[in-house]
Design a protein around this motif. Sequence first.
Motif, PDB file in Angstrom:
ATOM      1  N   TYR A  99       7.847  -0.731  -8.448  1.00  0.00           N
ATOM      2  CA  TYR A  99       7.758  -0.237  -9.957  1.00  0.00           C
ATOM      3  C   TYR A  99       7.211   1.065  -9.920  1.00  0.00           C
ATOM      4  O   TYR A  99       6.722   1.895  -8.944  1.00  0.00           O
ATOM      5  CB  TYR A  99       6.268  -1.189 -10.547  1.00  0.00           C
ATOM      6  N   ASP A 100       7.356   1.895 -11.092  1.00  0.00           N
ATOM      7  CA  ASP A 100       7.236   3.132 -11.245  1.00  0.00           C
ATOM      8  C   ASP A 100       6.149   3.185 -12.322  1.00  0.00           C
ATOM      9  O   ASP A 100       6.073   3.191 -13.201  1.00  0.00           O
ATOM     10  CB  ASP A 100       8.330   3.708 -11.955  1.00  0.00           C
ATOM     11  N   PRO A 101       4.526   3.587 -11.921  1.00  0.00           N
ATOM     12  CA  PRO A 101       3.593   3.718 -12.817  1.00  0.00           C
ATOM     13  C   PRO A 101       3.686   4.866 -13.685  1.00  0.00           C
ATOM     14  O   PRO A 101       3.128   4.600 -14.552  1.00  0.00           O
ATOM     15  CB  PRO A 101       2.515   3.923 -11.428  1.00  0.00           C
ATOM     16  N   THR A 102       4.354   5.740 -13.509  1.00  0.00           N
ATOM     17  CA  THR A 102       4.608   6.832 -14.393  1.00  0.00           C
ATOM     18  C   THR A 102       5.163   6.596 -15.707  1.00  0.00           C
ATOM     19  O   THR A 102       5.110   7.287 -16.785  1.00  0.00           O
ATOM     20  CB  THR A 102       5.203   8.000 -13.629  1.00  0.00           C
ATOM     21  N   THR A 103       6.289   5.632 -15.574  1.00  0.00           N
ATOM     22  CA  THR A 103       6.694   5.116 -16.929  1.00  0.00           C
ATOM     23  C   THR A 103       6.548   3.686 -17.073  1.00  0.00           C
ATOM     24  O   THR A 103       7.025   3.112 -18.132  1.00  0.00           O
ATOM     25  CB  THR A 103       8.395   5.227 -16.497  1.00  0.00           C
ATOM     26  N   GLY A 104       5.572   2.994 -16.380  1.00  0.00           N
ATOM     27  CA  GLY A 104       5.386   1.777 -16.574  1.00  0.00           C
ATOM     28  C   GLY A 104       6.325   0.614 -16.310  1.00  0.00           C
ATOM     29  O   GLY A 104       6.460  -0.416 -17.018  1.00  0.00           O
ATOM     30  N   THR A 105       7.285   0.938 -15.484  1.00  0.00           N
ATOM     31  CA  THR A 105       8.665   0.129 -15.228  1.00  0.00           C
ATOM     32  C   THR A 105       8.554  -0.643 -13.914  1.00  0.00           C
ATOM     33  O   THR A 105       8.465   0.137 -13.042  1.00  0.00           O
ATOM     34  CB  THR A 105       9.747   0.997 -15.301  1.00  0.00           C
TER      35      THR A 105
ATOM     36  N   ARG B 262       6.939   8.256  -9.200  1.00  0.00           N
ATOM     37  CA  ARG B 262       6.446   7.559  -7.814  1.00  0.00           C
ATOM     38  C   ARG B 262       6.984   6.191  -8.219  1.00  0.00           C
ATOM     39  O   ARG B 262       7.225   5.648  -9.035  1.00  0.00           O
ATOM     40  CB  ARG B 262       4.932   7.534  -8.020  1.00  0.00           C
ATOM     41  N   LEU B 263       7.026   5.767  -6.549  1.00  0.00           N
ATOM     42  CA  LEU B 263       7.502   4.296  -6.655  1.00  0.00           C
ATOM     43  C   LEU B 263       6.292   3.588  -5.963  1.00  0.00           C
ATOM     44  O   LEU B 263       6.131   4.132  -4.804  1.00  0.00           O
ATOM     45  CB  LEU B 263       8.614   4.070  -5.859  1.00  0.00           C
ATOM     46  N   ARG B 264       5.955   2.448  -6.524  1.00  0.00           N
ATOM     47  CA  ARG B 264       4.973   1.581  -5.506  1.00  0.00           C
ATOM     48  C   ARG B 264       5.816   0.202  -5.264  1.00  0.00           C
ATOM     49  O   ARG B 264       6.901   0.050  -5.916  1.00  0.00           O
ATOM     50  CB  ARG B 264       3.605   1.500  -6.196  1.00  0.00           C
ATOM     51  N   PHE B 265       5.093  -0.727  -4.750  1.00  0.00           N
ATOM     52  CA  PHE B 265       6.060  -2.010  -4.265  1.00  0.00           C
ATOM     53  C   PHE B 265       4.889  -3.464  -4.317  1.00  0.00           C
ATOM     54  O   PHE B 265       3.766  -3.309  -3.927  1.00  0.00           O
ATOM     55  CB  PHE B 265       6.670  -1.606  -3.081  1.00  0.00           C
ATOM     56  N   LEU B 266       5.661  -4.232  -5.109  1.00  0.00           N
ATOM     57  CA  LEU B 266       4.940  -5.453  -4.963  1.00  0.00           C
ATOM     58  C   LEU B 266       5.698  -6.500  -4.093  1.00  0.00           C
ATOM     59  O   LEU B 266       7.043  -6.589  -4.301  1.00  0.00           O
ATOM     60  CB  LEU B 266       5.134  -6.257  -6.645  1.00  0.00           C
ATOM     61  N   ILE B 267       4.986  -6.862  -3.282  1.00  0.00           N
ATOM     62  CA  ILE B 267       5.577  -7.846  -2.084  1.00  0.00           C
ATOM     63  C   ILE B 267       5.546  -9.238  -2.615  1.00  0.00           C
ATOM     64  O   ILE B 267       4.569  -9.749  -2.778  1.00  0.00           O
ATOM     65  CB  ILE B 267       5.033  -7.647  -0.706  1.00  0.00           C
TER      66      ILE B 267
ATOM     67  N   ALA C 141      -0.680  -7.534 -13.243  1.00  0.00           N
ATOM     68  CA  ALA C 141      -1.517  -6.642 -12.902  1.00  0.00           C
ATOM     69  C   ALA C 141      -1.297  -5.261 -12.764  1.00  0.00           C
ATOM     70  O   ALA C 141      -2.242  -4.643 -13.188  1.00  0.00           O
ATOM     71  CB  ALA C 141      -2.218  -7.189 -11.249  1.00  0.00           C
ATOM     72  N   VAL C 142      -0.030  -5.128 -12.897  1.00  0.00           N
ATOM     73  CA  VAL C 142       0.345  -3.549 -13.202  1.00  0.00           C
ATOM     74  C   VAL C 142       0.760  -3.228 -14.809  1.00  0.00           C
ATOM     75  O   VAL C 142       0.956  -1.990 -14.790  1.00  0.00           O
ATOM     76  CB  VAL C 142       1.552  -3.151 -12.053  1.00  0.00           C
ATOM     77  N   HIS C 143       0.472  -4.033 -15.491  1.00  0.00           N
ATOM     78  CA  HIS C 143       0.388  -3.894 -16.941  1.00  0.00           C
ATOM     79  C   HIS C 143       1.959  -3.188 -17.315  1.00  0.00           C
ATOM     80  O   HIS C 143       2.044  -1.997 -17.970  1.00  0.00           O
ATOM     81  CB  HIS C 143      -0.627  -2.920 -17.599  1.00  0.00           C
ATOM     82  N   PRO C 144       3.029  -3.805 -17.102  1.00  0.00           N
ATOM     83  CA  PRO C 144       4.278  -2.942 -17.281  1.00  0.00           C
ATOM     84  C   PRO C 144       4.676  -2.604 -18.732  1.00  0.00           C
ATOM     85  O   PRO C 144       4.370  -3.949 -19.584  1.00  0.00           O
ATOM     86  CB  PRO C 144       5.325  -4.003 -16.530  1.00  0.00           C
ATOM     87  N   ARG C 145       5.336  -1.623 -19.154  1.00  0.00           N
ATOM     88  CA  ARG C 145       5.963  -1.584 -20.305  1.00  0.00           C
ATOM     89  C   ARG C 145       7.285  -1.976 -20.550  1.00  0.00           C
ATOM     90  O   ARG C 145       7.910  -1.901 -21.643  1.00  0.00           O
ATOM     91  CB  ARG C 145       5.617  -0.275 -20.833  1.00  0.00           C
ATOM     92  N   THR C 146       7.907  -1.773 -19.450  1.00  0.00           N
ATOM     93  CA  THR C 146       9.428  -2.056 -19.229  1.00  0.00           C
ATOM     94  C   THR C 146       9.611  -2.892 -18.150  1.00  0.00           C
ATOM     95  O   THR C 146       9.135  -2.750 -16.932  1.00  0.00           O
ATOM     96  CB  THR C 146      10.148  -0.605 -19.085  1.00  0.00           C
TER      97      THR C 146
ATOM     98  N   ASP D 125       0.706  -1.272  -0.055  1.00  0.00           N
ATOM     99  CA  ASP D 125       0.060  -0.121   0.020  1.00  0.00           C
ATOM    100  C   ASP D 125       0.841   1.229   0.058  1.00  0.00           C
ATOM    101  O   ASP D 125       0.270   2.340  -0.102  1.00  0.00           O
ATOM    102  CB  ASP D 125      -0.945  -0.016   1.148  1.00  0.00           C
ATOM    103  N   SER D 126       2.176   1.098   0.149  1.00  0.00           N
ATOM    104  CA  SER D 126       3.115   2.484   0.065  1.00  0.00           C
ATOM    105  C   SER D 126       3.377   2.974  -1.154  1.00  0.00           C
ATOM    106  O   SER D 126       3.209   2.250  -2.163  1.00  0.00           O
ATOM    107  CB  SER D 126       4.423   1.816   0.880  1.00  0.00           C
ATOM    108  N   GLU D 127       3.376   4.066  -1.171  1.00  0.00           N
ATOM    109  CA  GLU D 127       3.917   4.969  -2.153  1.00  0.00           C
ATOM    110  C   GLU D 127       4.918   6.002  -1.880  1.00  0.00           C
ATOM    111  O   GLU D 127       4.881   6.865  -1.063  1.00  0.00           O
ATOM    112  CB  GLU D 127       2.629   5.658  -3.039  1.00  0.00           C
ATOM    113  N   LEU D 128       6.009   6.069  -2.694  1.00  0.00           N
ATOM    114  CA  LEU D 128       6.903   7.071  -2.428  1.00  0.00           C
ATOM    115  C   LEU D 128       6.840   8.137  -3.558  1.00  0.00           C
ATOM    116  O   LEU D 128       7.059   7.693  -4.681  1.00  0.00           O
ATOM    117  CB  LEU D 128       8.320   6.669  -2.603  1.00  0.00           C
ATOM    118  N   ASP D 129       6.749   9.524  -3.114  1.00  0.00           N
ATOM    119  CA  ASP D 129       6.604  10.562  -4.013  1.00  0.00           C
ATOM    120  C   ASP D 129       8.052  10.971  -4.425  1.00  0.00           C
ATOM    121  O   ASP D 129       8.487  11.639  -3.586  1.00  0.00           O
ATOM    122  CB  ASP D 129       5.611  11.471  -3.652  1.00  0.00           C
ATOM    123  N   LEU D 130       8.593  10.916  -5.717  1.00  0.00           N
ATOM    124  CA  LEU D 130       9.900  11.376  -6.088  1.00  0.00           C
ATOM    125  C   LEU D 130       9.865  12.372  -6.428  1.00  0.00           C
ATOM    126  O   LEU D 130      11.225  13.047  -6.708  1.00  0.00           O
ATOM    127  CB  LEU D 130      10.522  10.220  -6.881  1.00  0.00           C
ATOM    128  N   GLY D 131       8.760  12.891  -7.233  1.00  0.00           N
ATOM    129  CA  GLY D 131       8.668  14.256  -7.934  1.00  0.00           C
ATOM    130  C   GLY D 131       7.765  14.183  -9.149  1.00  0.00           C
ATOM    131  O   GLY D 131       6.580  13.974  -8.957  1.00  0.00           O
TER     132      GLY D 131
END
Length: 245
Positions: free
Chosen positions: A142-148, A124-129, A198-203, A115-121
């Motif tokens: 994973y970074d949802p802003t770039t799909g990484t 963002r970073l979220r986390f798959l446990i 589930a997070v549909h990564p692009r990279t 459930d955590s999210e780090l705002d880097l500017g």
Amino acid sequence: MAAVDEISPDVYRVNVMTDPDLDFTTSFFLIRDEAPTLVETGFRRAFDETYRAVSELIDPATLRYLVVPHFEGDESGALNGFLSRAPHSVAVCSPIGMAVNADLADRDPMVVDGDSELDLGAHRLRFLITPYVHTWESMLPYDPTTGTVFCSDVFIGPDGGHAITEADQTDHMIQMYKSVGIFPSRAHLDHALDKIEAVHPRTLACHHGSVKAGRIGTYLQALREHDVTGVTEWNPMLEPTDRPR
């Protein structure tokens, strides 16, 4: 000398050759943002080399987060080196990582969960446990802003001098996993693959081998269809000519 390549906007791969005989490399990733962040740190023995590489992109003293997907020499060996040079930085790990490995960091880590999210500017970073993929405390940022998805030891492949590839390297990946046996459980691996899908990564920002910028579904399917879990007789001390390829 460490190679530095931008793999998506303001996300950089820092790569060091680990085993030339197997074309096997180790990477970590810098997110250049308001809160500069490393995902993995590389080996302690390579710290001087990788520190210089990071210095080409930012002042390492400004690092804020040092994300540890799991505690292992190639993932976190240089952690305390970076902590010592970046006075406001903090290690970031999973709840199990905090419970069993916090003493490996010179400053108390920050704990994150699903459930955590780090705002880097801008990022963002979220986390798959993902426990036991491939160690008990594993997580995949994973970074949802770039799909990484920073996929650590999932989707290992050869490097071949390419920072990013769209080629199909699944055969090499499956052969490698069957040889070394880093996934102890089919259920745990499937659990991790479900979370990645589930997070549909692009990279897929791989810790070993080229970053995967295509065929994401192919890689997921290959790990679902092939049995790459369980115990092997892998011996890392074999001579290069005797190693599985």
